[in-house]
Design a protein around this motif. Structure first.
Motif, PDB file in Angstrom:
ATOM      1  N   ASP A  47      66.235  92.218 128.403  1.00 47.05           N
ATOM      2  CA  ASP A  47      65.288  93.456 127.733  1.00 47.05           C
ATOM      3  C   ASP A  47      66.435  94.212 128.214  1.00 47.05           C
ATOM      4  OD1 ASP A  47      63.937  94.593 126.158  1.00 47.05           O
ATOM      5  OD2 ASP A  47      62.193  94.033 127.796  1.00 47.05           O
ATOM      6  N   VAL A  48      67.166  94.806 126.738  1.00 50.20           N
ATOM      7  CA  VAL A  48      68.272  95.737 126.333  1.00 50.20           C
ATOM      8  C   VAL A  48      67.710  97.135 127.171  1.00 50.20           C
ATOM      9  CG1 VAL A  48      70.133  96.859 125.290  1.00 50.20           C
ATOM     10  CG2 VAL A  48      69.699  94.314 125.075  1.00 50.20           C
ATOM     11  N   THR A  49      66.172  97.623 126.226  1.00 49.80           N
ATOM     12  CA  THR A  49      65.572  98.909 126.431  1.00 49.80           C
ATOM     13  C   THR A  49      64.973  99.060 127.178  1.00 49.80           C
ATOM     14  OG1 THR A  49      64.365  97.510 125.574  1.00 49.80           O
ATOM     15  CG2 THR A  49      65.018  98.806 123.733  1.00 49.80           C
ATOM     16  N   SER A  50      64.632  97.948 128.534  1.00 46.83           N
ATOM     17  CA  SER A  50      64.112  98.010 129.522  1.00 46.83           C
ATOM     18  C   SER A  50      65.433  97.897 130.734  1.00 46.83           C
ATOM     19  CB  SER A  50      63.182  97.225 129.958  1.00 46.83           C
ATOM     20  OG  SER A  50      63.877  95.908 130.382  1.00 46.83           O
ATOM     21  N   LYS A  51      66.001  97.315 130.925  1.00 49.72           N
ATOM     22  CA  LYS A  51      67.531  97.044 131.457  1.00 49.72           C
ATOM     23  C   LYS A  51      68.672  98.688 131.631  1.00 49.72           C
ATOM     24  CE  LYS A  51      70.503  93.416 133.031  1.00 49.72           C
ATOM     25  NZ  LYS A  51      71.154  92.385 132.573  1.00 49.72           N
ATOM     26  N   TYR A  52      68.618  99.210 130.735  1.00 52.97           N
ATOM     27  CA  TYR A  52      69.647 100.360 130.455  1.00 52.97           C
ATOM     28  C   TYR A  52      68.916 101.351 129.831  1.00 52.97           C
ATOM     29  CZ  TYR A  52      72.693  96.485 131.170  1.00 52.97           C
ATOM     30  OH  TYR A  52      73.720  95.388 131.298  1.00 52.97           O
ATOM     31  N   LEU A  53      69.574 102.811 129.425  1.00 56.33           N
ATOM     32  CA  LEU A  53      69.300 103.435 129.203  1.00 56.33           C
ATOM     33  C   LEU A  53      70.022 103.358 127.490  1.00 56.33           C
ATOM     34  CD1 LEU A  53      69.387 106.890 129.845  1.00 56.33           C
ATOM     35  CD2 LEU A  53      71.405 107.027 128.890  1.00 56.33           C
ATOM     36  N   SER A  54      68.449 104.019 127.016  1.00 58.68           N
ATOM     37  CA  SER A  54      68.090 104.393 125.253  1.00 58.68           C
ATOM     38  C   SER A  54      67.544 105.060 124.970  1.00 58.68           C
ATOM     39  CB  SER A  54      66.902 103.305 124.756  1.00 58.68           C
ATOM     40  OG  SER A  54      66.119 103.366 125.907  1.00 58.68           O
ATOM     41  N   TYR A  55      68.228 105.743 123.292  1.00 54.18           N
ATOM     42  CA  TYR A  55      67.940 107.593 122.906  1.00 54.18           C
ATOM     43  C   TYR A  55      66.825 106.265 121.847  1.00 54.18           C
ATOM     44  CZ  TYR A  55      68.825 111.252 120.283  1.00 54.18           C
ATOM     45  OH  TYR A  55      68.495 112.575 119.774  1.00 54.18           O
ATOM     46  N   TRP A  56      65.984 107.920 121.855  1.00 52.75           N
ATOM     47  CA  TRP A  56      65.145 107.458 121.010  1.00 52.75           C
ATOM     48  C   TRP A  56      64.985 108.657 120.698  1.00 52.75           C
ATOM     49  CZ3 TRP A  56      60.057 104.065 122.127  1.00 52.75           C
ATOM     50  CH2 TRP A  56      60.709 103.296 122.291  1.00 52.75           C
ATOM     51  N   MET A  57      63.731 108.666 119.270  1.00 53.43           N
ATOM     52  CA  MET A  57      63.507 109.367 118.169  1.00 53.43           C
ATOM     53  C   MET A  57      62.041 109.270 117.442  1.00 53.43           C
ATOM     54  SD  MET A  57      67.696 108.912 116.068  1.00 53.43           S
ATOM     55  CE  MET A  57      67.620 106.461 116.410  1.00 53.43           C
ATOM     56  N   ASP A  58      61.466 108.651 118.612  1.00 60.15           N
ATOM     57  CA  ASP A  58      59.745 108.977 118.133  1.00 60.15           C
ATOM     58  C   ASP A  58      59.688 110.274 117.968  1.00 60.15           C
ATOM     59  OD1 ASP A  58      59.660 108.784 120.837  1.00 60.15           O
ATOM     60  OD2 ASP A  58      58.093 107.358 120.570  1.00 60.15           O
ATOM     61  N   ASN A  59      57.426 110.089 118.279  1.00 58.44           N
ATOM     62  CA  ASN A  59      56.890 111.221 118.146  1.00 58.44           C
ATOM     63  C   ASN A  59      56.936 112.648 119.409  1.00 58.44           C
ATOM     64  OD1 ASN A  59      55.069 113.613 117.177  1.00 58.44           O
ATOM     65  ND2 ASN A  59      53.445 111.982 117.474  1.00 58.44           N
ATOM     66  N   GLY A  60      57.896 113.202 119.174  1.00 60.75           N
ATOM     67  CA  GLY A  60      57.880 114.251 120.492  1.00 60.75           C
ATOM     68  C   GLY A  60      60.052 114.621 120.369  1.00 60.75           C
ATOM     69  N   ALA A  61      60.372 113.529 120.080  1.00 61.25           N
ATOM     70  CA  ALA A  61      62.346 113.315 120.169  1.00 61.25           C
ATOM     71  C   ALA A  61      62.566 114.779 119.278  1.00 61.25           C
ATOM     72  CB  ALA A  61      62.276 112.188 119.428  1.00 61.25           C
ATOM     73  N   TYR A  62      63.555 114.734 118.831  1.00 63.95           N
ATOM     74  CA  TYR A  62      64.231 116.010 118.152  1.00 63.95           C
ATOM     75  C   TYR A  62      64.110 115.428 117.346  1.00 63.95           C
ATOM     76  CZ  TYR A  62      66.822 120.134 116.740  1.00 63.95           C
ATOM     77  OH  TYR A  62      66.887 121.282 115.342  1.00 63.95           O
ATOM     78  N   TYR A  63      64.917 114.790 116.354  1.00 65.36           N
ATOM     79  CA  TYR A  63      65.002 113.518 115.516  1.00 65.36           C
ATOM     80  C   TYR A  63      64.142 112.644 114.848  1.00 65.36           C
ATOM     81  CZ  TYR A  63      69.810 115.343 116.251  1.00 65.36           C
ATOM     82  OH  TYR A  63      70.549 116.733 116.538  1.00 65.36           O
ATOM     83  N   TYR A  64      62.272 113.550 114.746  1.00 65.51           N
ATOM     84  CA  TYR A  64      61.684 112.967 114.874  1.00 65.51           C
ATOM     85  C   TYR A  64      60.982 113.141 112.863  1.00 65.51           C
ATOM     86  CZ  TYR A  64      56.508 110.577 114.105  1.00 65.51           C
ATOM     87  OH  TYR A  64      55.422 109.984 113.756  1.00 65.51           O
ATOM     88  N   TRP A  65      61.487 112.402 112.216  1.00 71.18           N
ATOM     89  CA  TRP A  65      61.271 112.833 110.634  1.00 71.18           C
ATOM     90  C   TRP A  65      62.470 113.965 110.164  1.00 71.18           C
ATOM     91  CZ3 TRP A  65      59.132 109.663 106.920  1.00 71.18           C
ATOM     92  CH2 TRP A  65      57.918 108.854 107.357  1.00 71.18           C
ATOM     93  N   ILE A  66      63.049 114.059 110.864  1.00 71.46           N
ATOM     94  CA  ILE A  66      64.233 115.454 110.282  1.00 71.46           C
ATOM     95  C   ILE A  66      65.301 115.000 110.869  1.00 71.46           C
ATOM     96  CG2 ILE A  66      62.383 117.015 111.132  1.00 71.46           C
ATOM     97  CD1 ILE A  66      64.697 118.148 112.889  1.00 71.46           C
ATOM     98  N   THR A  67      66.546 115.651 110.080  1.00 71.76           N
ATOM     99  CA  THR A  67      67.774 115.010 110.212  1.00 71.76           C
ATOM    100  C   THR A  67      69.277 115.995 109.867  1.00 71.76           C
ATOM    101  OG1 THR A  67      68.133 115.248 107.634  1.00 71.76           O
ATOM    102  CG2 THR A  67      67.848 113.330 109.059  1.00 71.76           C
ATOM    103  N   GLU A  68      70.123 116.272 110.428  1.00 79.44           N
ATOM    104  CA  GLU A  68      70.697 117.397 110.598  1.00 79.44           C
ATOM    105  C   GLU A  68      71.138 118.073 109.387  1.00 79.44           C
ATOM    106  OE1 GLU A  68      74.173 117.101 113.060  1.00 79.44           O
ATOM    107  OE2 GLU A  68      74.423 115.219 112.602  1.00 79.44           O
ATOM    108  N   ASN A  69      71.184 119.259 109.279  1.00 86.66           N
ATOM    109  CA  ASN A  69      70.615 120.232 107.784  1.00 86.66           C
ATOM    110  C   ASN A  69      71.811 119.191 106.772  1.00 86.66           C
ATOM    111  OD1 ASN A  69      68.945 121.584 108.972  1.00 86.66           O
ATOM    112  ND2 ASN A  69      70.113 123.172 109.132  1.00 86.66           N
ATOM    113  N   GLY A  70      70.969 119.194 105.269  1.00 84.48           N
ATOM    114  CA  GLY A  70      71.795 118.263 104.602  1.00 84.48           C
ATOM    115  C   GLY A  70      72.568 116.852 104.713  1.00 84.48           C
ATOM    116  N   LYS A  71      71.688 116.337 105.849  1.00 82.88           N
ATOM    117  CA  LYS A  71      72.732 115.192 106.060  1.00 82.88           C
ATOM    118  C   LYS A  71      71.033 114.034 105.655  1.00 82.88           C
ATOM    119  CE  LYS A  71      76.540 116.183 108.503  1.00 82.88           C
ATOM    120  NZ  LYS A  71      77.459 116.043 110.177  1.00 82.88           N
ATOM    121  N   THR A  72      71.987 112.675 106.123  1.00 86.60           N
ATOM    122  CA  THR A  72      71.224 111.467 105.519  1.00 86.60           C
ATOM    123  C   THR A  72      70.340 111.091 107.382  1.00 86.60           C
ATOM    124  OG1 THR A  72      72.235 109.574 105.622  1.00 86.60           O
ATOM    125  CG2 THR A  72      71.100 110.898 103.267  1.00 86.60           C
ATOM    126  N   TYR A  73      69.627 110.374 107.729  1.00 87.36           N
ATOM    127  CA  TYR A  73      69.638 109.694 108.660  1.00 87.36           C
ATOM    128  C   TYR A  73      70.434 108.493 109.243  1.00 87.36           C
ATOM    129  CZ  TYR A  73      64.520 110.592 110.867  1.00 87.36           C
ATOM    130  OH  TYR A  73      63.658 111.518 111.204  1.00 87.36           O
TER     131      TYR A  73
END
Length: 784
Positions: free
Chosen positions: A292-318
């Motif tokens: 289980d990679v996600t519970s064994k190692y550090l992971s980067y999240w983009m869900d409700n509360g993360a910075y990149y939740y339904w937004i991207t960098e200006n002018g860029k795609t996901y």
């Protein structure tokens, strides 16, 4: 009158059946004892041949059966009260199952006007467990059983009367609502006036307790997706356990089980023993946990509360934004090992009712012009991929031109796959774009807002089992999110489910005053059944400019979020803006390759915290006090966490939930070098949310009349993690400590030797992953 075969079989059992420490029963017929309990334990059950039963602890009745049991069938409620449900026969037997040897007492009922509809209500007592199992079986099934209320039940066994227990105070904890029974949990005093107990589709286990350690857990034991609890009445209510009331037909030979489990060891240990029993009963394996990679190692999240939740960098795609995120953490040497994609990746808003319309990572989109597969091949990072409920017009349903069987709910606009091949094909597709963990979110809405799941007795179990079978086939794991207690319990039959969210979304921190981190109680439930609790994403930097939640949004409790995340034992998932990831804080949770440095078990609220919530602050702390520990060989290293403390409280060693070994010491992470002898730990209002308290307890080790206190890797949240400290060995001349690390990593280990603070740095070589710290007879520190 009791039939002769039962009478003979009971006396036969009394001669031949011997209980080691488990539970037998007392049996009364016509006011006379005809069978005596074979044990003198604290927990006993008294059965009466008219179908009544009484569960007692230390000769005080804690649970008594309600006046009558019932069964709904043929559009009518048959009850023993009005004698429309008739007790025809009683019998007893013995046997063996996965839990060992048992005795049974069976009550055979039929309907007064329909002798073909019968139900067997059976009580099991076990040789090796202090528990009572209540079983319902319908040999010929039943028809026209439903009523217009999904939160009731159509059968009742067991059925308990809520009553006062004299003379002691008895408290209760009723799990309920989403996030693994966390969001609507209720505490209170158990007595005749008790009104608030969770029931219906959203209800979870009930825990009853006194402050001397006596604990009862009442819960489902099987058929978790098709059974429920109904609270009938107000004061002196009946608690009826049975098949959920939306079911209109029960198939022949359907059976369901419920359990009352006892321990005198307190809430945490009782829940752990209850969970271990259920795991054994259902035979769940945990082979996927190591993958289980996600519970064994550090992971980067983009869900409700993360910075990149339904937004991207200006002018860029996901697609471009994610490539930039990966470049940023690689440049800053932050060892994230996986990425989480939330509902934005498949565009949940496209569906008829904002459900999932299509879930295909190989298909280019405006968010991923070259597909998710392109990102995976260029980053090499596995994916945790979110999904919510299925939209009624999903492209996969045969009704809308797809290839798979789906059940549709026209009223709510939701659908549900009912096809093993669908899940096999979906996850096979996922292997091409890096799918490692499938996050099934919105489980509560998929259940509450989908009539077929509350009316079809088999659909819920079949749905989750098919999902789990496919995940297991492709070596993937599952995370449940917004789950009800029934989903958590159903995971006992699904090996691929390894983790579960136990708190509300991180974004709700700003809506509800920063309470999202309070998971000490919900983690008791989830970890008891073998699931790793997950706190959710968090920020490691307080201010995130241009974030999607508002310019005034800040997180002043970044350290608290970081600590709580690693103490859960589950995934750890920061979700900061590019350029704002706090490497120093992040690295307190992992080694240089992102391996999480956890305790041996998830941190949970101490029993006294729950006593205080239910019975008043005379019984425990006014605030959050959790404990956990690391076990390495014969040594136990404890952790006590305290926050939001309103009044001073002393935590005694026997309240800590782990063995405090003789001549132990403790220290605070805010003052590494101040190590004190361990007697107890006093916490007070200086342990706030923003400035929480964290204490580490460590045993003293004697070497040639020298005292050595191993403090561990003090720069980490868990200084004595089994992922770092792999062994501790002592002989007559030396103490050796095994370390795991990664090439070119620096690991600092601290000691208190004869009251003097010592520290040694171990530098792993280019190809080195194991080292040893030694203390020789001259007290020299050597790293090799």
């Amino acid at each position: 009158m009791l039939n002769q075969s039962l009478k003979l079989s009971i006396f036969f059992l009394g001669v031949t059946f011997f209980c080691v420490h488990g539970l037998s029963y007392d049996l009364i017929n016509d006011g006379k004892y005809i069978h005596r309990s074979l044990t003198d334990g604290k927990f006993k059950i008294l059965l009466v041949t008219n179908g009544s039963y009484f569960l007692s602890i230390e000769n005080k009745t804690w649970l008594a059966s309600s006046p009558g049991t019932f069964l709904r069938a043929n559009g009518f409620k048959y009850s023993t009260i009005d004698k429309t449900l008739i007790l025809n026969q009683t019998s007893s037997s013995s046997g063996n199952d996965t839990l060992g040897r048992y005795q049974t007492f069976k009550l055979h009922y039929s309907l007064y006007n329909d002798p073909t509809t019968i139900v067997d209500y059976t009580i099991y007592t076990y040789e090796n467990y202090d528990m009572v199992r209540f079983s319902q079986k319908f040999p010929n099934g039943a028809r026209r059983t439903s009523i217009n209320n999904f939160d009731s039940v159509l059968s009742a066994f067991p059925s308990f009367k809520v009553q006062s227990i004299y003379p002691q105070d008895v408290g209760y904890l009723s799990f309920g609502g989403m996030m693994a029974g966390d969001m609507e949990k209720i505490y209170g005093k158990w007595n005749y006036l008790t009104l608030n107990i969770n029931d219906g589709i959203g209800a979870g286990p009930i825990v009853m307790f006194d402050t001397s350690g006596n604990t009862l857990i009442i819960s489902q034991m099987s058929e978790f997706m098709s059974t429920s609890l109904q609270k009938e009445g107000r004061s002196g209510a009946n608690l009826n356990y049975g098949v959920m009331s939306g079911v209109d037909q029960i198939p022949a030979n359907y059976s369901a089980d419920f359990v009352v489990f006892y321990s005198d060891k307190g809430i945490n240990k009782a829940m752990k023993a209850w969970g271990d029993m259920l795991i054994k009963f259902h035979g769940k394996k945990f082979n996927l946990v190591s993958n289980d990679v996600t519970s064994k190692y550090l992971s980067y999240w983009m869900d409700n509360g993360a910075y990149y939740y339904w937004i991207t960098e200006n002018g860029k795609t996901y697609q471009d934004t994610i490539m930039d995120i990966v470049s940023d953490f690689n440049r800053n040497k932050i060892p994230f090992r996986s990425l989480q994609y939330d509902s934005w990746w498949y565009g949940a808003q496209r569906g008829f009712r904002q459900g999932c319309y299509e879930w295909n990572g190989n298909k280019p989109s405006d968010r991923f012009p070259q597909s998710l597969e392109y990102v995976f091949k260029n980053t090499g990072l596995p994916i945790t991929a979110h999904n919510k409920f299925w939209d009624i017009k999903t492209v996969y349903a045969k009704q809308y031109g797809g290839n798979y069987n789906f059940v549709l709910d026209q009223f709510t606009g939701k659908s549900l796959p009912d096809d093993q091949k669908f899940w096999d094909d979906l996850f096979l597709n996922g292997t091409r774009w890096g799918l490692s963990t499938y996050e099934q979110d919105w489980l509560n809405h998929q259940t509450f807002d989908f009539t077929p799941l509350m009316s079809d007795i088999a659909l819920g179990k079949r749905w989750l089992t098919q999902m789990g079978n496919a995940a297991l086939k492709f070596n993937m794991t599952l995370q449940y999110c917004m789950s009800l207690s029934r989903h958590v319990l159903q995971s006992l039959e699904i090996e691929a489910v390894t983790q579960v969210r136990v708190t509300n979304d991180y974004a709700t921190n700003w809506q509800y005053g920063g309470q999202q981190w309070r998971l000490g109680v919900s983690s008791i439930f989830s970890s008891s059944v073998g699931l790793m609790p997950f706190k959710d994403v968090y920020w490691t930097t307080a201010v995130q400019s241009e974030n999607p939640y508002g310019s005034k949004i800040v997180n002043p409790n970044t350290e608290l979020d970081s600590l709580v995340s690693i103490l859960t034992g589950g995934p750890v998932g920061p979700g900061d803006k590019i350029g704002l990831m706090n490497r120093t804080l992040i690295m307190k949770s992992c080694n240089d390759e992102g391996l999480l440095l956890k305790p041996s078990r998830p941190a949970t609220a101490i029993d006294a915290q729950i006593y205080a919530k239910a019975l008043g602050f005379a019984y425990g702390p006014n605030g959050e006090v959790w404990s956990t520990y690391t076990k390495i060989g014969n040594f136990t290293f404890g952790i006590i966490f305290a926050a939001d403390i309103k009044l001073s409280y002393t935590v005694l060693p026997e309240q800590m939930g782990f063995e405090v070994q003789n001549e132990s010491y403790f220290w605070s992470f805010r003052n590494y070098a101040r190590v004190k002898p361990m007697k107890n730990i006093t916490i007070d209002n200086e342990c706030t949310i923003n400035k929480f308290c964290l204490f580490h307890i460590t045993p003293a080790i004697t070497l040639n009349n020298n005292q050595i206190v191993l403090l561990g890797e003090q720069e980490k949240w868990v200084p004595m993690s089994p992922q770092r400290i792999t062994s501790i060995n002592k002989n007559t001349n030396a103490l050796t400590i095994g370390l795991d690390g990664v090439p070119e990593e620096k690991v600092s280990i601290s000691f208190l030797i004869n009251q003097a603070f010592k520290k040694i740095d171990c530098n792993f070589g280019v190809n080195q992953r194991k080292m040893t710290v030694s203390i020789d007879e001259k007290l020299n520190l050597i790293c090799s």
